[in-house]
Write a protein that holds these residues in place. Structure first.
Motif, PDB file in Angstrom:
ATOM      1  N   ILE A 115      31.322  12.341 -51.621  1.00 33.18           N
ATOM      2  CA  ILE A 115      32.405  12.907 -50.813  1.00 33.18           C
ATOM      3  C   ILE A 115      33.612  12.004 -51.024  1.00 33.18           C
ATOM      4  N   ASN A 116      34.730  12.578 -51.421  1.00 35.49           N
ATOM      5  CA  ASN A 116      35.883  11.774 -51.830  1.00 35.49           C
ATOM      6  C   ASN A 116      37.138  12.183 -51.060  1.00 35.49           C
ATOM      7  N   ARG A 117      37.918  11.207 -50.659  1.00 32.18           N
ATOM      8  CA  ARG A 117      39.167  11.491 -49.950  1.00 32.18           C
ATOM      9  C   ARG A 117      40.183  10.407 -50.261  1.00 32.18           C
ATOM     10  N   ALA A 118      41.425  10.628 -49.849  1.00 35.61           N
ATOM     11  CA  ALA A 118      42.498   9.720 -50.227  1.00 35.61           C
ATOM     12  C   ALA A 118      43.544   9.632 -49.130  1.00 35.61           C
ATOM     13  N   ILE A 119      44.296   8.535 -49.159  1.00 35.09           N
ATOM     14  CA  ILE A 119      45.535   8.436 -48.414  1.00 35.09           C
ATOM     15  C   ILE A 119      46.672   8.663 -49.404  1.00 35.09           C
ATOM     16  N   ALA A 120      47.852   8.981 -48.896  1.00 33.44           N
ATOM     17  CA  ALA A 120      49.004   9.204 -49.777  1.00 33.44           C
ATOM     18  C   ALA A 120      49.333   7.926 -50.542  1.00 33.44           C
ATOM     19  N   GLY A 174      36.569  20.905 -42.309  1.00 30.65           N
ATOM     20  CA  GLY A 174      37.104  21.991 -41.508  1.00 30.65           C
ATOM     21  C   GLY A 174      37.847  23.009 -42.343  1.00 30.65           C
ATOM     22  N   ARG A 175      38.563  23.898 -41.679  1.00 35.39           N
ATOM     23  CA  ARG A 175      39.260  24.986 -42.374  1.00 35.39           C
ATOM     24  C   ARG A 175      40.287  24.483 -43.379  1.00 35.39           C
ATOM     25  N   LEU A 176      40.867  23.308 -43.126  1.00 35.67           N
ATOM     26  CA  LEU A 176      41.890  22.775 -44.018  1.00 35.67           C
ATOM     27  C   LEU A 176      41.379  21.633 -44.877  1.00 35.67           C
ATOM     28  N   GLY A 177      40.065  21.420 -44.880  1.00 35.55           N
ATOM     29  CA  GLY A 177      39.513  20.451 -45.808  1.00 35.55           C
ATOM     30  C   GLY A 177      38.777  19.299 -45.174  1.00 35.55           C
ATOM     31  N   VAL A 178      38.664  18.222 -45.934  1.00 39.64           N
ATOM     32  CA  VAL A 178      37.872  17.053 -45.557  1.00 39.64           C
ATOM     33  C   VAL A 178      38.622  16.207 -44.545  1.00 39.64           C
ATOM     34  N   ALA A 179      37.990  15.908 -43.425  1.00 34.64           N
ATOM     35  CA  ALA A 179      38.604  15.053 -42.419  1.00 34.64           C
ATOM     36  C   ALA A 179      38.956  13.694 -43.028  1.00 34.64           C
ATOM     37  N   GLY A 180      40.190  13.253 -42.806  1.00 34.01           N
ATOM     38  CA  GLY A 180      40.628  11.967 -43.328  1.00 34.01           C
ATOM     39  C   GLY A 180      41.226  12.019 -44.712  1.00 34.01           C
ATOM     40  N   ASP A 181      41.231  13.191 -45.343  1.00 36.26           N
ATOM     41  CA  ASP A 181      41.821  13.332 -46.670  1.00 36.26           C
ATOM     42  C   ASP A 181      43.313  13.652 -46.538  1.00 36.26           C
ATOM     43  N   THR A 182      44.045  13.465 -47.633  1.00 38.60           N
ATOM     44  CA  THR A 182      45.478  13.729 -47.657  1.00 38.60           C
ATOM     45  C   THR A 182      45.811  14.717 -48.767  1.00 38.60           C
ATOM     46  N   ILE A 183      46.555  15.743 -48.437  1.00 37.90           N
ATOM     47  CA  ILE A 183      47.107  16.683 -49.424  1.00 37.90           C
ATOM     48  C   ILE A 183      48.614  16.643 -49.276  1.00 37.90           C
ATOM     49  N   VAL A 184      49.309  16.290 -50.336  1.00 37.69           N
ATOM     50  CA  VAL A 184      50.763  16.094 -50.258  1.00 37.69           C
ATOM     51  C   VAL A 184      51.513  17.363 -50.639  1.00 37.69           C
TER      52      VAL A 184
END
Length: 215
Positions: free
Chosen positions: A6-11, A37-47
């Motif tokens: 499971i992968n996530r990022a900050i800006a 959730g509906r908008l993706g992985v908790a704690g992830d960032t989409i810019v």
């Protein structure tokens, strides 16, 4: 089948030519149990939400098989998250992967495939190779975006179960190929627009085809 990472990022800032821009492509694995959730992985960032994210592109998936292929091509090991994916999985199901296929992960999370990933300049900059977008297109290994049909928590190692669609929706590799042609094949265009695409993909395809957005 199994969820490998499971992968996530900050800006993070990245340089594109003479500009510095923010991106969420530098995904790193987490060992935590994570809610999707509906908008993706908790704690992830989409810019850049014009072309990424949203309810219909909430999660990006990439497979271990494609990682193995790229590692051989690039002659180096590639850690999970290299391609900016949220979920690294053992494999896509046997056979053709289509828009509308569903994937259950763990006990509750249910995803539906909506579009292939289309590479951008930020991706090339992250890979340190200005020509990487062209290489990614030639390879025809785009991975896939998905919408969240049922919210759930996932943990590395969770089992996956594919539920292939019974409909003749467009397949992901075929859609990715058509996307990078000068014009869409008419039959493929009709098949694509009849599929449960992401809103972003539907809008772009409809605009290129010169027709009203049917979504």
């Amino acid at each position: 089948m199994q969820l490998l990472s499971i992968n996530r990022a900050i800006a993070t800032d990245i340089t594109l030519g003479n500009k510095t821009v923010a991106t969420g492509i530098f995904k790193k694995p987490t060992q935590e149990t994570v809610v999707i959730g509906r908008l993706g992985v908790a704690g992830d960032t989409i810019v850049d939400t014009k072309v990424h994210g949203g309810e219909d592109q909430a999660v990006y998936l990439y497979s271990a098989e494609d990682y193995a292929w790229w590692s051989e091509q690039l002659d180096r090991e590639l850690p999970a998250g290299t391609f900016g994916e949220n979920l690294t999985i053992m494999s896509f199901h046997d056979g053709v992967l289509r828009v509308g296929d569903r994937l259950q992960i763990g006990e509750s999370l249910l995803l539906e495939i909506t579009a292939p990933r289309v590479p951008c300049a930020k991706f090339a900059a992250k890979m340190g190779d200005a020509s990487f977008v062209k290489a990614f297109i030639r390879a025809g290994r785009p991975g896939a975006y998905a919408r969240v049909l049922q919210i759930g928590s996932v943990t590395q190692g969770d089992a996956l179960k594919w539920q292939p669609t019974e409909q003749n929706y467009i397949d992901i590799k075929g859609m990715f190929y058509q996307w990078h042609q000068k014009a869409w094949d008419k039959a493929a265009l009709h098949q694509a627009l009849g599929s449960p695409l992401s809103k972003i993909a539907r809008r772009i395809i409809s605009k290129r085809a010169g027709i009203a957005d049917s979504g």
